[in-house]
Structure formats: C-alpha cells, structure tokens
Design an enzyme around this catalytic site. Structure first.
Site, PDB file in Angstrom:
ATOM      1  N   SER A 198     -38.350   8.754   6.097  1.00  0.00           N
ATOM      2  CA  SER A 198     -38.140  10.271   6.394  1.00  0.00           C
ATOM      3  C   SER A 198     -38.585  11.407   5.290  1.00  0.00           C
ATOM      4  O   SER A 198     -38.717  12.573   5.483  1.00  0.00           O
ATOM      5  CB  SER A 198     -36.693  10.363   6.571  1.00  0.00           C
ATOM      6  OG  SER A 198     -36.117   9.684   7.769  1.00  0.00           O
ATOM      7  N   GLU A 222     -57.445  -3.880 -60.598  1.00  0.00           N
ATOM      8  CA  GLU A 222     -59.002  -4.088 -60.052  1.00  0.00           C
ATOM      9  C   GLU A 222     -59.911  -3.629 -61.188  1.00  0.00           C
ATOM     10  O   GLU A 222     -60.995  -4.465 -60.881  1.00  0.00           O
ATOM     11  CB  GLU A 222     -58.898  -3.498 -58.606  1.00  0.00           C
ATOM     12  CG  GLU A 222     -58.061  -3.986 -57.524  1.00  0.00           C
ATOM     13  CD  GLU A 222     -58.189  -5.370 -57.163  1.00  0.00           C
ATOM     14  OE1 GLU A 222     -59.588  -5.722 -57.224  1.00  0.00           O
ATOM     15  OE2 GLU A 222     -57.502  -6.278 -57.104  1.00  0.00           O
TER      16      GLU A 222
END
Length: 842
Positions: free
Chosen positions: A493, A90
């Site tokens: 229960s 780059e």
C-alpha cells in the site's frame, strides 16, 4: 736509510695505486649507476600510502580502508625529545654528516671482514630515506652503493628537517603502522605529542626490527632495546640522568589499539568504498583520500540502532527458537570455557554464552559469556522467550529458567553494560572473574537472539536527495547484502500515493466517491477467479478517495486504477522517474504488487515530500586528496519549474577549459561532474499539495496513527503490507525529510498474521524520526496558487447545503464541485459526470 726510503716509496706508490683504483672503480660505479637513479625532487611529489578514510558530515570517523595505517604529520608536530630518541637509536650524527657517515660505514666494513656478513649496514637516516622511498630492501653491494649516491643527492637538495620528516612518516613500526603518528595510535592510542619519554624510546626502537623489538610480541626484547636507547639519549646529553632513571623504571604500557570508528554505519561505509574504487581503482586504498558523506553522525547511529531494535522486537514477539549449540557435560567439565566460546561469533552487541548452571529457586542462570566471562542471567530477562512454533504460534510464557535453557546450552546474550569490540579474543582470559571462579560475579546479561527477519531504513533530504541516514540490514558482519539498495520487494500500500497522485492530476479529487464493495475478476491464466479484499476482510460501501487512502482500502484502489488505465498509470510512474521494469500490467498494480528497492521507494516519496520535483539520491559530499585539497564537491541542487536548460546554463559559472577536470579525475578518465544539478518538476504542485493533506490524514486518523507520538503536525505518510504479510513498510515525511522503512525476510515468507506495516516498520521509523526531527520547526509544503477549500457533504462529495453536516475539502480550482443551484442533483459527485459515478459505484 736508502732501504727505508725505497720501502716508503713502494708503500706510497701502492697507496696511490690503490687510491687510484678505488677512485676509478667508484667513478665507474657512479657513471654506471647514476643514469638509473631517480631524481630527488620526486620525494616532494610522492604520495605516502595512506588509507582511505570515510567521515560523516559532522566529521565523525565512519570507516578506514587500506592495509597500511598512516597519518602523515609535519616535523613541527613532533616533540624534539621524540626526534632525539630516533637519532639516538638510528643516527646520532644526523645533523653533522653530509648524508653518509664515514665512521658508520667503516664500522660496517669491519663487521663484514670479521664476521663475513653484513650486520649493521652503517646506514644513516638519509640513506634509509633513500632506501625506503626509492630502493628495494635487498642487502647487496649495488643497492648499498645506490643508497649512498641517493643520500648524497638528497642532502644536496633537501634540508635536514625535511629529510627527518620524510623518514618519520615512512618507516614501518609493526602492526600495520607506518609512520610515527600511526604507531603512537596503534600502541598507545595517543597523539605523538602526548607520549611519555619511555613510550617515545619504545617507538624509536622499532625501526631496527619491528617484529623482534615489538612490545606486544616480544616485550622482554623491546624493554632491553628501549632501555639501551634511553642510555644513549643520556650519554648524548638529550636527557638528564634523573629522567633516564625514571624512564628506565617505567613499565611497558603498549597495547594494540585498532582504529575506533565513531559511527556504526558499515553499509554506508561499503557504499562509499565501492564508489571510491569505481572512481580511482585500487589507488583509493593507498592515496590518502578522505571522503565526507552526506549522513549526519547522530542520525546515522540512531538509524542503525532503531533498525536493530525494531527487528529484535519483532523477533521476540514470535518466540525463542532455542539454543544455537549444545556443549556436552563432559566437555563442559574438562575444557576451558574461554576456548570453547571462541567457536561462536559475536554479532554486533550480542555475545555467545555457555549456560553453566540453572537455578529455578533463585531464578538465576549462571553463564560464561564471550568478552564478559562469568555472568548471571536473571529470569526477568527471559520471560519473553515463549517457544517458537510458527510465525503465528508460540508456546506458553515460561514460568522458570529451566523452561527456557539447560546446562550446556549455547545462547546469545546482551551485556547490561556496553562491551568494547576490540581485542575480544583475549578478553575471556583477561577477565578478572576468569582468574578466580570463587569471586562473586559482577556482570549481568540478558537473554537475546539474532533475528532472522531483516529490514532497511533510508532517510533523504527531500529537496536535494542527500542521504541523511541508511541502514541496510541487522548486521553487515553477518550479511553484506545491502537491502536498502539491492532488495527488490513489493511495496504494497505504500505504492498507493503514486496512484492517487495520478488520479488527482487526471481531474479526480479527494471528494471523488468510489464504492468499497466486493469485486471478482476472471482470468484465463489463473486457476481461480481473483477476489481481492481489504486487510480487514470487510467492505464499507461508497467512500471518498481521501478516506480510501488513509484507511488503505484495496477495492477502491483497484477501481481507481481501472478507471485511470494501467498503461496511463505506468506512463505516469515513468514520468515520476519511478522504475516500471518490474511493474505488472494488470490491476494488481494498484495494490503494490510490483517491485521496488527501498531506496527507489524512498526517492519517490521524496518527490512527493518536496512538492513534486525530481531528486537524485547521493551519498558523497566531498572527496579530498592526501594534501587536504577538495577534488570533488557534490553538485548544488536547484529545483526548477520551467526552462530548466536555461536555468542550468545560467547557474554554471564560467571556467577556463583547462580547469574542466581535476588532475585526479582526468588521470582516471572520469568526467568532472557538473557543479550544479538542476531538478525539474515531475508532478503538478497543486496535486502534490492535495496529496500531502490526504497523507497527513493517514497519520491523524488512519493506519499511521502511531506516528502521532512524535507530537508534530507536519507529518504525512503511508503504511504498507503486502499479501500474506511478506513485506511491511512505512514511508513518512515532512517538507524537508523523507524516510522509508521496510521489514521482511530475505527469502519472502509470511511475517505473521498480526504483523503489518504499522506494527513492524512504523516503530523503526518513529524511533529514528524522533531524533532526526528533534528541535526542527514544523515544515509544510507551501500552499500553491489555484487551491480552494470548499465545505462538502462527506456522503456525496458535493458542496454542502446550508444546514447540512459538512467537512472542508481542498481542491484544484478547476476540479472543485460546482456551486449549488436549485436543481443540483445531490447524488452527483464533485464535478464528475453521473455515468462516471455509476461506474465507480458498480
């Protein structure tokens, strides 16, 4: 000579004029654009869009949310050769220019003049930083001029290494990877420091065109780009010729690697994600927050697996519902099985498979399974597959493979070896067996089926409410509905311990006698009289409350609620912070006919487990921002018996008012939570202690005996099964941890007449708690003052006379049976009036 002089002067004036015009134009552009340029120091404050990550308390990755995969790193963590690879690709003169490379711009200008189009652009790395952080990607002269101006400013205010670090953390490198660290993981599943030279060069080739030079999408072009960069690195002296030759000859090794989570906890992850969005909005996905949860990674994994295994076990007990699809023989013979099978989804570890051949003689079935490819399904993995008829009825046990499947059937199977979830769409074609049909099949699979039944598991730290583990269903991918916190079901229960705790606080004792006998209620609103029964259908006569609880006697509970009073009981539930919004105001309340979510029931059980203190379940332990600073810490929990306001004031450290809220929370308008959470006492500790001993008998001699397999002496709990077995539960705990499990259909329907909490929910609880309690010492609730142990006659509840068979019972001092006297009526019950006993009996 004079002609030459005049010509030279003309060109000089033209040059000076052009230069002046250029300077004026440039100055005009600068004066025009400069006020709109952002200050460079914002670069230091910019939050890179980093995904939300969720971890368990032991630092295992649970989930990652966000479109952009990014893991910011410092330049010191990046190898020098990797930096050089990017500069070669780059900006080879990065450390030499002042932000703008004149040669590069001149080259771009020549390309523009010669082709009429902007091609390379002449951008330096600094200019790309300016563009990526501040500007749009439009290819215009104005944008380019802004880019140049910003680059010059950036170079004046930041050093080169900082600029390069910003660049490498921001650039897009394809496949949702932003920044070099994320790209190294996506393409090579490695940290940057472990990449080879060829791999480094491949990543360096991506910024120019992440799609065109992508090694996954365009390997040929990616190879050309990589080799060109390697050549540049050699020419620039970054690498030796030998290293260049070796790297150029290296094959492409890139593959797509998704983020690998370490804990299977999708329901927990979604709860964390939802809370983060509530706190921070959409910024939660991009601002780099890290959430650490209260769940333990191992416990959570076991909870997920225990629930799935339990639901599958129930499903197998009720038979095989047949194939999920059928492939016509003509299609089977002419089409690619790898394409057909993709029409059927994978569900967790269950894989769709097409039956190709059924051989009754060998007892083997040849199938083509998604991900696995060709495989064999032995008959011994199919013997469970009786034909499903109803929840109470199945067909005979199969005797041969053809009793279960036929060619063309599509069924679910489970691979005998673990199968990775990633890239499964490609696995069928890449399978070695798929390339050579004559090759012997190595894979073995077992017949399976996706359960229709669902369930939930919640495990809480009893003294703080911290969620240790949570599973909200069989598969989050199949159903996002989190039953742990969203499903309102009848507790059956498992509700009874709250009723019995109310009774104990009202002066009754474990020795209080109630008659377990038929009872009939007439109600004008009902078509017929209500005749409640025990689950066994039998009646057992006078029964102590202790035995009534551990044997889960319904008729005793109904009479107990009648004596306590419905309104008083509902008020007591409210005192325990148990929601009464969906509770009935009739005697069916005693049988658990109200509605609670599994989380609400688990929280109520945690109150009992910790000795009677309030708890507030919570999931998030800490939240950290992108820099790693903790911006939220879960409040410390303090259990308080009295003067809780004073305790809270003393526990809160003095802070400057300016620090009352963190910037992150203040910006969202959220108040900073308190640093401590004071939990007051909700129930009498002596009553809770007695209830513990009664619920321990549920395990030792009652409906929860299966939990004895843990080999522990500190476990208490309660099973629960509702009318017609539509909901089944088990809630169990010691003094440290409380865990609740539920099993049922999403649309309430009978589970089957042989299914109870002990057979469906308790095995799930057992599998989880075996791991959660492994190595932990026994943990009992401390015995409070004011508790006495007295030897009683189990038939009457009175103190046992000398020579009588008796059992020891535990009482609050004021509720203990009176001492024996010569005129003591042996039929009277522990401290209660005779007419009270008569009412309970009849």
């Amino acid at each position: 000579m004079s002609h030459l002089l005049r010509t030279s002067r003309l060109f000089a004036w033209l040059f000076l004029t052009g230069l002046s015009v250029a300077v004026i134009v440039t100055s005009g552009f600068y004066l025009y654009l400069r006020p709109g340029l952002p200050p460079v120091h914002q670069l230091l404050d910019i939050k890179l869009q980093t995904p939300l990550r969720v971890y368990s308390k032991d630092n295992r990755l649970i989930a990652e949310f966000g479109e952009k995969r990014r893991a910011p790193i410092t330049i010191e963590q990046i190898p020098t050769i990797q930096l050089q690879a990017f500069m070669a690709a780059e900006d080879a003169r990065f450390y030499e220019h002042f932000g703008v490379d004149i040669k590069g711009l001149a080259r771009a200008a020549i390309e523009l003049v010669s082709t009429g189009e902007i091609q390379s652009g002449g951008s330096t790395i600094t200019m790309q930083v300016a563009k990526n952080y501040f500007l749009s990607r439009d290819r215009t002269f104005i944008r380019k001029f802004n880019e140049i101006l910003l680059a010059l400013q950036i170079e004046r205010e930041l050093d080169k290494n900082r600029i390069l670090e910003l660049y490498l953390n921001k650039i897009y490198l394809g496949n949702r990877a932003y920044g070099i660290a994320a790209a190294a993981q996506v393409y090579y599943n490695k940290p940057v420091s472990e990449l080879s030279l060829a791999q480094m060069a491949m990543l360096a080739g991506l910024p120019k065109a992440p799609s065109a030079f992508n090694p996954l999408a365009n390997p040929d072009r990616a190879m050309i780009r990589r080799n060109w960069i390697l050549g540049r690195m050699r020419d620039l002296g970054y690498i030796t010729p030998d290293a260049h030759e070796l790297a150029v000859s290296a094959p492409i090794t890139a593959s797509y690697n998704s983020t690998e989570t370490e804990v299977d906890a999708d329901y927990v992850a979604e709860m964390a994600r939802s809370e983060m969005v509530r706190r921070f909005g959409e910024d939660a996905y991009t601002d780099g927050y890290t959430v650490t949860l209260t769940v333990d990674g191992e416990n959570q994994q076991v909870a997920t697996e225990a629930l799935r295994n339990g639901l599958e076990a129930y499903d197998r007990r009720h038979g095989f519902r047949g194939p999920i699809g059928q492939i016509d023989e003509d299609i089977l013979a002419t089409s690619e099985l790898s394409d057909i099978i993709l029409n059927y989804p994978r569900v967790e570890s269950l894989l769709p498979a097409i039956v190709e051949e059924v051989d009754d003689e060998s007892g083997e079935v040849r199938v083509y399974a998604r991900v696995v490819g060709p495989a064999v399904m032995p008959f011994e993995t199919m013997t469970w597959a009786r034909r499903y008829k109803t929840e109470n009825l199945t067909g005979p046990e199969p005797e041969k493979p053809s009793d279960v499947v036929s060619p063309g059937d599509v069924v679910y199977v489970r691979a005998q070896e673990p199968v990775q979830a990633s890239s499964e769409a490609d696995a069928d074609e890449s399978s070695p067996q798929a390339d050579d049909p004559e090759q012997p099949t190595a894979a073995t699979v077992a017949l399976a089926q996706i359960p229709r039944v669902e369930g939930a598991l919640i495990s809480l730290e009893a003294k703080t409410g911290a969620i240790q583990a949570l599973a909200g269903g069989y598969s989050f991918g199949q159903s996002k509905y989190n039953r742990a916190i969203q499903a309102r079901r009848q507790p059956g229960s498992t509700f009874k311990p709250f009723l019995y705790l109310s009774a104990l606080e009202s002066g009754m004792t474990p020795a209080t006698i109630y008659n377990d006998a038929p009872i009939v209620f007439d109600d004008s609103e009902l078509e017929t009289a209500w005749r409640p029964q025990n689950s066994s259908g039998q009646f057992y006569g006078p029964t102590r409350l202790r035995e009534a609880l551990y044997r889960s006697r319904n008729l005793v509970s109904i009479r107990l609620l009648r004596d306590l009073g419905i309104e008083k009981t509902l008020n007591y539930l409210a005192q325990l912070e148990i929601s009464t919004e969906n509770m009935p105001d009739n005697l069916s309340l005693s049988l658990g006919s109200g509605q609670l979510t599994p989380m609400e029931l688990a929280r109520g059980m945690a109150v009992i487990a910790n000795g009677g203190y309030d708890v507030e379940p919570y999931l998030i332990e800490t939240i950290s921002d992108f820099s790693g600073e903790i911006i939220y810490q879960a409040p410390k929990t303090i259990l308080c018996d009295e003067n809780c306001n004073e305790v809270a004031e003393q526990a809160i450290p003095e802070t400057d008012e300016s620090d009352a809220a963190t910037p992150a929370n203040a910006s969202q308008g959220n108040e900073e939570p308190p640093e401590i959470r004071v939990m007051p006492r909700l129930a009498d500790e002596r009553a809770v202690f007695i209830l513990h001993s009664m619920m321990q008998d549920v395990i030792r001699r009652g409906t929860g005996r299966r939990a004895l397999a843990l080999g522990r002496d500190d476990i208490a709990g309660k099973t629960g099964t509702t009318n017609e077995q539509k909901d089944t539960w088990f809630a169990g705990f010691n003094h440290d941890i409380a865990t609740t499990t539920w099993v049922g259909f999403d649309q309430p329907a009978p589970l089957g007449r042989r299914e109870f909490g002990a057979s469906t929910a308790l095995p799930i609880w057992l599998d989880y708690m075996e791991v959660a309690l492994e190595g932990a010492p026994s943990s009992f609730m401390p015995r409070p003052n004011g508790i006495v142990n007295i030897r009683i006659n189990p038939e009457t509840g009175q103190r046992a006379r000398p020579g009588e068979d008796g059992v020891f019972e535990v009482f609050r001092e004021e509720d203990a049976p009176p001492p024996l006297t010569s005129d003591t009526d042996g039929d009277r019950n522990g401290g209660s009036e005779e007419d009270d006993l008569s009412r309970r009996i009849f």
